[in-house]
Design an enzyme around this catalytic site. Structure first.
Site, mmCIF file in Angstrom:
data_model
loop_
_atom_site.group_PDB
_atom_site.id
_atom_site.type_symbol
_atom_site.label_atom_id
_atom_site.label_comp_id
_atom_site.label_asym_id
_atom_site.label_seq_id
_atom_site.Cartn_x
_atom_site.Cartn_y
_atom_site.Cartn_z
ATOM 1 C CG ASN A 155 -2.435 -3.397 1.770
ATOM 2 O OD1 ASN A 155 -1.540 -4.084 1.299
ATOM 3 N ND2 ASN A 155 -3.688 -3.790 1.812
ATOM 4 C CB ALA B 88 -9.104 -5.580 14.243
ATOM 5 C CE1 TYR C 281 -12.138 -4.422 9.222
ATOM 6 C CE2 TYR C 281 -13.820 -3.489 7.820
ATOM 7 C CZ TYR C 281 -13.195 -4.593 8.370
ATOM 8 O OH TYR C 281 -13.642 -5.838 8.057
ATOM 9 C CB CYS D 56 -2.612 3.374 1.610
ATOM 10 S SG CYS D 56 -4.379 3.679 1.739
ATOM 11 C CD GLU E 186 -0.925 4.013 -2.418
ATOM 12 O OE1 GLU E 186 -1.070 3.239 -1.442
ATOM 13 O OE2 GLU E 186 -1.840 4.257 -3.217
HETATM 14 ZN ZN ZN Z 1 -4.309 5.291 0.047
#
Ligand code: ZN
Length: 136
Positions: A49, A53, A55, A60, A62
């Site tokens: 991940n 900052a 967000y 992620c 994956e």
């Molecule tokens: Zn995810």
């Protein structure tokens, strides 16, 4: 589903995902996630991940792994191992992202609180995202 027969290389995937997790950029949540995808031609490509900052720009593990594999010319994926602390299930966005490539992709759910070599839980992506959005 039997892990050893469906994903005989699960140890490699687990080790790769756990190692990638150590590289997570998670200065805000401190929640590290690693992923390792097994491509159809046998490569293992990892991701972690990457927080931001803002967000909302956080990516992620994956999706980082699959995007890296696509950049290497892979578009077929057999399995992905996700390693994190707690209950390792992919978020809804990642489920949709993964199903783009293989609705039957095998998902290995690895809780790093369990000893290394503890078999991850094995589920199929279509179990996690029934009736996924599709254009085709
Ligand atoms: Zn995810």
């Amino acid at each position: 589903m039997n892990l050893n027969s469906h994903v005989p290389r699960w140890h490699e995937l687990q080790s790769a995902a756990r190692a990638a997790r150590e590289n997570a950029w998670a200065p805000y949540s401190h929640y590290q996630v690693g992923a390792a995808v097994l491509t159809s031609d046998g490569r293992i490509v990892v991701g972690c991940n990457v927080e931001n900052a803002s967000y909302g720009l956080t990516i992620c593990a994956e999706r980082v792994a699959v995007a890296a594999a696509v950049a290497q010319g892979c578009s077929g994926f057999a399995a992905i191992c996700i390693s994190l602390t707690g209950i390792p299930v992919p978020c809804g966005a990642c489920r949709q992202f993964l199903i783009e490539f293989n609705k039957g992709m095998l998902i290995l759910l690895d809780d790093v609180n369990r000893a290394h070599d503890t078999p991850p839980e094995l589920v199929s992506l279509d179990e996690l995202l029934p009736r996924a959005f599709r254009l085709l």
